[in-house]
Enzyme design. Structure first.
Site, PDB file in Angstrom:
ATOM      1  CB  ALA A 168      -0.940   0.004   1.213  1.00  0.00           C
ATOM      2  CE  LYS A 169       5.577   0.700  -3.526  1.00  0.00           C
ATOM      3  NZ  LYS A 169       4.702  -0.446  -3.898  1.00  0.00           N
ATOM      4  NE  ARG A 170      -3.095   2.914   2.419  1.00  0.00           N
ATOM      5  CZ  ARG A 170      -3.874   3.068   1.360  1.00  0.00           C
ATOM      6  NH1 ARG A 170      -3.542   3.918   0.414  1.00  0.00           N
ATOM      7  NH2 ARG A 170      -4.989   2.370   1.244  1.00  0.00           N
TER       8      ARG A 170
END
Length: 278
Positions: free
Chosen positions: A94-96
């Site tokens: 998700a690479k939040r």
């Protein structure tokens, strides 16, 4: 069981360093599913069935589901993997990268809604953007460090004049993740297979952290160079797994009704190449 322990168990069980990335693109689905976003779950489930005994992890990329309003299919897929491959950890890609209450909600999304074992994060906002995920015992937080894309050098490969030794940004991040940020032993790093020298450098700076390594397969990363740079084959308590991801090369190995069999053959070959390098 911790995320790291689950990875090591899956590595032993399936004799594998391979992670299959689940990046469904309906336009690339075989007929008669071509272009049909309602078949995202069906496509991914077939890939899971064909490769679940060959992998150390699965890695669904959330954007490929959300862009088709298929989050419900992602929930079904995560539950399906837990049912048919309970020993294989799942990384939500998700690479939040946010802080405070927003990061808390992202963590809840990853670990409650989707029941992921780990999630990828962008640490650009500092430890504040990482800490909320560390409140979930046993879950992993995998930080972008030295990514496989060429543009990663724009920031990640620049030197930090205000830090002793003027390390490059990715080196400083690796040291933070190995040291003061890793309060509960939950952190890992994303390092691309397309930069084997930097991969070796990260492993030297972060000898105990799991490394998620994209870039083998369609992006051209070399399996043997990747393993040589990052894998440490000791059996000690500090042994650190590597998670070598391949997505498109596996998913779209075949474009007809036998696509799952074709995916299995590519996964077998990739696992064999990684194991030979060990």
């Amino acid at each position: 069981m911790s995320f790291r322990a689950r990875l090591l168990a899956a590595e032993r069980l399936n004799d594998s360093l391979l992670c299959v990335g689940l990046d469904p693109e309906p336009a690339k689905f075989p007929a008669p599913w071509t272009g049909d976003a309602t078949r995202i779950f069906d496509f991914c489930a077939r890939i899971v069935d064909a490769t679940k005994d060959l992998v150390i992890a699965f890695k669904p990329q959330i954007a490929y589901f959300a862009s088709h309003r298929a989050e419900d299919q992602l929930e079904r897929l995560m539950a399906y993997i837990r049912r048919v491959a309970p020993d294989v950890p799942v990384i939500l890609d998700a690479k939040r990268g946010d802080i405070g209450s927003t990061a808390e909600q992202y963590a809840r999304e990853a670990f409650e809604r989707y029941q992921a074992d780990a999630v990828t994060l962008s640490p650009f906002m500092g430890f504040d953007s990482v800490e909320p995920y560390l409140r979930w015992p046993g879950k992993g937080a995998i930080l972008l460090c030295r990514t496989s894309n060429p543009g990663g050098s724009d920031l990640q490969n620049q030197r930090l004049a205000d830090v002793d030794g003027t390390p490059r940004l990715y080196e400083h991040l690796a040291q933070l993740a190995q040291g003061p940020w890793n309060t509960n032993g939950q952190l890992g790093l994303v390092v691309g297979a397309t930069f084997p020298e930097e991969l070796a450098r990260v492993r030297a700076l972060a000898p105990t952290l799991p490394l998620l390594i994209p870039g083998v397969g369609a992006q051209g990363g070399d399996a043997a160079a990747t393993v040589k740079a990052a894998w440490r084959g000791d059996k000690s308590a500090t042994s650190a797994p590597i998670i070598v991801n391949s997505s498109r090369a596996v998913l779209y190995a075949g474009r007809d009704a036998e696509f799952a069999s074709a995916a299995r053959q590519v996964a077998l070959a990739t696992r064999a190449a990684l194991n030979a390098a060990r």
